[in-house]
Design a protein around this motif. Structure first.
Motif, PDB file in Angstrom:
ATOM      1  N   ARG A   1       0.798  -1.226   0.000  1.00 50.44           N
ATOM      2  CA  ARG A   1       0.000   0.000   0.000  1.00 50.44           C
ATOM      3  C   ARG A   1       0.831   1.278   0.000  1.00 50.44           C
ATOM      4  NH1 ARG A   1      -5.197  -1.079   0.067  1.00 50.44           N
ATOM      5  NH2 ARG A   1      -5.838  -3.085   0.873  1.00 50.44           N
ATOM      6  N   ARG A   2       2.033   1.211   0.487  1.00 51.62           N
ATOM      7  CA  ARG A   2       2.855   2.417   0.590  1.00 51.62           C
ATOM      8  C   ARG A   2       3.853   2.476  -0.562  1.00 51.62           C
ATOM      9  NH1 ARG A   2       2.072   4.231   6.011  1.00 51.62           N
ATOM     10  NH2 ARG A   2       1.167   2.559   7.225  1.00 51.62           N
ATOM     11  N   GLN A   3       4.049   3.668  -1.072  1.00 48.01           N
ATOM     12  CA  GLN A   3       4.961   3.855  -2.194  1.00 48.01           C
ATOM     13  C   GLN A   3       6.381   3.419  -1.833  1.00 48.01           C
ATOM     14  OE1 GLN A   3       4.013   4.835  -5.359  1.00 48.01           O
ATOM     15  NE2 GLN A   3       6.076   4.172  -5.861  1.00 48.01           N
ATOM     16  N   ARG A   4       6.792   3.632  -0.596  1.00 48.73           N
ATOM     17  CA  ARG A   4       8.153   3.237  -0.218  1.00 48.73           C
ATOM     18  C   ARG A   4       8.335   1.726  -0.272  1.00 48.73           C
ATOM     19  NH1 ARG A   4       6.699   4.893   5.492  1.00 48.73           N
ATOM     20  NH2 ARG A   4       6.417   2.909   6.559  1.00 48.73           N
ATOM     21  N   GLU A   5       7.270   0.957  -0.008  1.00 51.58           N
ATOM     22  CA  GLU A   5       7.352  -0.497  -0.106  1.00 51.58           C
ATOM     23  C   GLU A   5       7.510  -0.932  -1.564  1.00 51.58           C
ATOM     24  OE1 GLU A   5       4.474  -1.453   3.717  1.00 51.58           O
ATOM     25  OE2 GLU A   5       3.615  -1.413   1.700  1.00 51.58           O
ATOM     26  N   ILE A   6       6.783  -0.272  -2.444  1.00 55.61           N
ATOM     27  CA  ILE A   6       6.877  -0.576  -3.873  1.00 55.61           C
ATOM     28  C   ILE A   6       8.247  -0.157  -4.399  1.00 55.61           C
ATOM     29  CG2 ILE A   6       5.934  -0.026  -6.149  1.00 55.61           C
ATOM     30  CD1 ILE A   6       3.181   0.232  -4.724  1.00 55.61           C
TER      31      ILE A   6
END
Length: 118
Positions: free
Chosen positions: A8-13
């Motif tokens: 869900r978080r851009q940093r994870e992607i």
């Protein structure tokens, strides 16, 4: 079937894009980042503007989600996965699209069980 666990978080992607291992197929690119825990594998589906209109991008993402759901019960835990639609993802035969996602996951050791064809 319970809902799939998504990134869900851009940093994870971004972590998958920067530090993950990638398998590139004609219709999809699959990036995997091993987290090293026993939590369920999380997934994100990406279709960039390069694919064309919003209708075409949404169709590609829907097809990728459907392919993932058919094998979600066999995906091993402990990784973050990003599935990127390439230009052919919206038109390629669905069985071929599913096979490409399955092949990429199997190559990284993320699938359990025999390679069954659905």
């Amino acid at each position: 079937m319970a809902g799939m666990e998504t990134l869900r978080r851009q940093r994870e992607i971004d972590r998958v894009f920067r530090g993950g291992r990638w398998r590139r197929m004609p219709a999809v690119a699959v990036g995997m980042y091993p987290r090293g825990d026993a939590e369920v594998t999380r997934v994100a589906f990406v279709a960039g503007r390069r694919l064309g209109t919003a209708v075409r991008r949404n169709r590609a993402r829907r097809r990728l989600r459907a392919a993932w759901r058919l094998m979600a019960d066999r995906v091993r835990p402990g990784a973050d996965v990003v599935v990127v639609a390439r230009e052919r993802a919206a038109e390629v035969d669905f069985r071929r699209l599913q096979a490409q996602v399955r092949e990429a996951l199997a190559a990284e050791g993320l699938l359990d069980g025999a390679d069954e064809r659905r």
